[in-house]
Design an enzyme around this catalytic site. Sequence first.
Site, PDB file in Angstrom:
ATOM      1  N   HIS A 162      73.983  60.990  24.436  1.00 39.39           N
ATOM      2  CA  HIS A 162      73.312  60.069  23.905  1.00 39.39           C
ATOM      3  C   HIS A 162      72.042  60.706  23.093  1.00 39.39           C
ATOM      4  O   HIS A 162      71.295  61.609  24.040  1.00 39.39           O
ATOM      5  CB  HIS A 162      72.555  59.289  25.194  1.00 39.39           C
ATOM      6  CG  HIS A 162      71.720  58.231  24.413  1.00 39.39           C
ATOM      7  ND1 HIS A 162      71.967  56.922  24.284  1.00 39.39           N
ATOM      8  CD2 HIS A 162      70.303  58.188  24.522  1.00 39.39           C
ATOM      9  CE1 HIS A 162      71.045  56.351  23.909  1.00 39.39           C
ATOM     10  NE2 HIS A 162      70.041  56.736  23.963  1.00 39.39           N
ATOM     11  N   CYS A 163      71.847  60.598  21.883  1.00 39.78           N
ATOM     12  CA  CYS A 163      70.752  61.405  21.117  1.00 39.78           C
ATOM     13  C   CYS A 163      69.264  60.611  21.202  1.00 39.78           C
ATOM     14  O   CYS A 163      69.337  59.724  20.675  1.00 39.78           O
ATOM     15  CB  CYS A 163      71.304  61.709  19.940  1.00 39.78           C
ATOM     16  SG  CYS A 163      70.161  62.876  19.011  1.00 39.78           S
TER      17      CYS A 163
END
Length: 316
Positions: A162-163
């Site tokens: 998850h960026c």
Amino acid sequence: MQVVSREAAPVSRQRVYETWPSKNRFFCWGFVVTGPDRAYFYFSLVMLVVLAALFWALSMPFLMNNVGIWVLVVSVWLTLFCLLGLLLAAFSDPGIYPRAELDPLFDTKRNTFAKSPKPRKLTVENGSTIICKFCETCNIYRPPRCSHCSFCNNCVDSFDHHCPWIGNCIGRRNYRYFLVFVYGVLVNSLFTATMCATEIVLRCLQSRQTAGLQKFAEAMIANPMSLIVALLALCAFGGLCALSGFHSYLLCKNVTTNEELKNSYNNKANPFFRGRILYWIRAWFPPHWPRYVRFRELAVLPTTLSNTSTENSDSS
């Protein structure tokens, strides 16, 4: 929550994206899917646009007159390339898996399973055996390389990470756009820093001062923002060198970030290894993966709700 035809099950007047039980945000009637955290995404977008605007407004006229118009063409193309990668990665469905109805073993009073479902073994193409765990949130057995994102509360196909800088999960359907953004900003920041340094050098060479320090001071007086933009671009380049190098390493190993951090194949062969060149090609030019969840379709009523509505209609 499953989506089926209207003849197969009762449907509600709401769309799937309006009732989807996750932390995602939906826009444009379900076409745009993004994560719950958008502050860092806005920061990435603003920094990219502001640095490009400062470079074009303050340094570009001098560079066009002394270097050539090709500097503007390359800079605009690289900036649009970065913006395209950022927006597509941030607003694309990363590969969200559909959810199933509640399992009979689920205890609704305690909001947990009375008996946790056992993992299942799956044999892949090369004969390797993979353990598929059951996701108690999505009520499905996770397919190979799938993982549940705690930020978005979804099971994502080929989950990488998850960026926060993009504000979305990175999975099978948007990993290419993530690479476009990372490598694009890497090249763009290096190009911007090089052109700003070129401007400073040319201004020093054109200066009438004799001392080198005086030439540099005159160049800074003419355009002090060139040094600031160059330093900011170099900072971005340094950080993205590490990030792009790490993902290049992952591509050579044929693994995701999630698998690398968990050491999924530390003591055994990677069952998904298909060769470094092939994996690089599939990462940059993947086939078109359709959405697993059609968020714009009408949502199917839960079984208990549909049965209750049927009984009420029969009694009336």
